[in-house]
Design a protein around this motif. Structure first.
Motif, PDB file in Angstrom:
ATOM      1  N   SER A   1       0.389  -1.099  -0.099  1.00  0.00           N
ATOM      2  CA  SER A   1       0.156  -0.297   0.102  1.00  0.00           C
ATOM      3  C   SER A   1       1.001   1.597   0.202  1.00  0.00           C
ATOM      4  O   SER A   1       0.505   2.486   0.072  1.00  0.00           O
TER       5      SER A   1
ATOM      6  N   GLU B   1      -8.153  -2.805   1.666  1.00  0.00           N
ATOM      7  CA  GLU B   1      -8.559  -3.325   0.365  1.00  0.00           C
ATOM      8  C   GLU B   1      -7.947  -4.386  -0.060  1.00  0.00           C
ATOM      9  O   GLU B   1      -8.114  -5.773  -1.022  1.00  0.00           O
ATOM     10  N   LEU B   2      -6.335  -4.626   0.501  1.00  0.00           N
ATOM     11  CA  LEU B   2      -5.657  -5.830  -0.353  1.00  0.00           C
ATOM     12  C   LEU B   2      -5.852  -6.888   0.455  1.00  0.00           C
ATOM     13  O   LEU B   2      -4.929  -8.175   0.201  1.00  0.00           O
TER      14      LEU B   2
ATOM     15  N   ASN C   1      -0.680   3.126   2.683  1.00  0.00           N
ATOM     16  CA  ASN C   1      -2.381   3.684   3.201  1.00  0.00           C
ATOM     17  C   ASN C   1      -2.816   3.162   3.111  1.00  0.00           C
ATOM     18  O   ASN C   1      -2.684   1.434   3.043  1.00  0.00           O
TER      19      ASN C   1
ATOM     20  N   LYS D   1      -6.283   0.755   1.410  1.00  0.00           N
ATOM     21  CA  LYS D   1      -5.529   0.597   0.658  1.00  0.00           C
ATOM     22  C   LYS D   1      -4.805  -0.954   0.911  1.00  0.00           C
ATOM     23  O   LYS D   1      -5.497  -2.021   0.518  1.00  0.00           O
TER      24      LYS D   1
END
Length: 80
Positions: free
Chosen positions: A52, A76-77, A70, A73
Motif C-alpha cells: 500500500s 482493500e488488499l 495507505n 488500500k
C-alpha cells in the motif's frame, strides 16, 4: 519516520525523526487491519501494508524506504 509530530514532555508538541517515531503508527495500522480481517495471517497483513505504500517523488529510498502506507488500500488488499 521523518518529522513525526509527537507530544512533548511537560506540554506542547515537537517533531522527531527515527524508527521509534514510525513504529507505533505501523503497529497501530497492523492492529486495525488484523481487527478488520481477523483471519488474515501476519504475512498477509505485512504484505498489504508494504504494497500500500507510496513514496513521494521528493523523497529518496534511503530516506523514505517504501514510503507512506495507505490504510484503506492495505485493507482493500486484504479482501478475500
Amino acid at each position: 519516520g521523518v518529522a513525526v509530530t509527537s507530544a512533548r514532555p511537560g506540554s506542547g508538541w515537537q517533531e522527531m525523526d527515527g524508527t521509534s517515531m514510525a513504529t507505533p503508527h505501523i503497529a497501530g495500522l497492523a492492529a486495525l487491519l488484523m481487527q478488520a480481517r481477523p483471519h488474515a495471517t501476519i504475512s498477509r497483513v505485512e504484505r498489504a501494508i508494504f504494497d500500500s505504500c507510496v513514496r513521494s517523488p521528493s523523497m529518496t529510498p534511503d530516506r523514505a524506504n517504501r514510503g507512506l502506507p495507505n490504510g484503506l488500500k492495505a485493507l482493500e488488499l486484504l479482501l478475500p
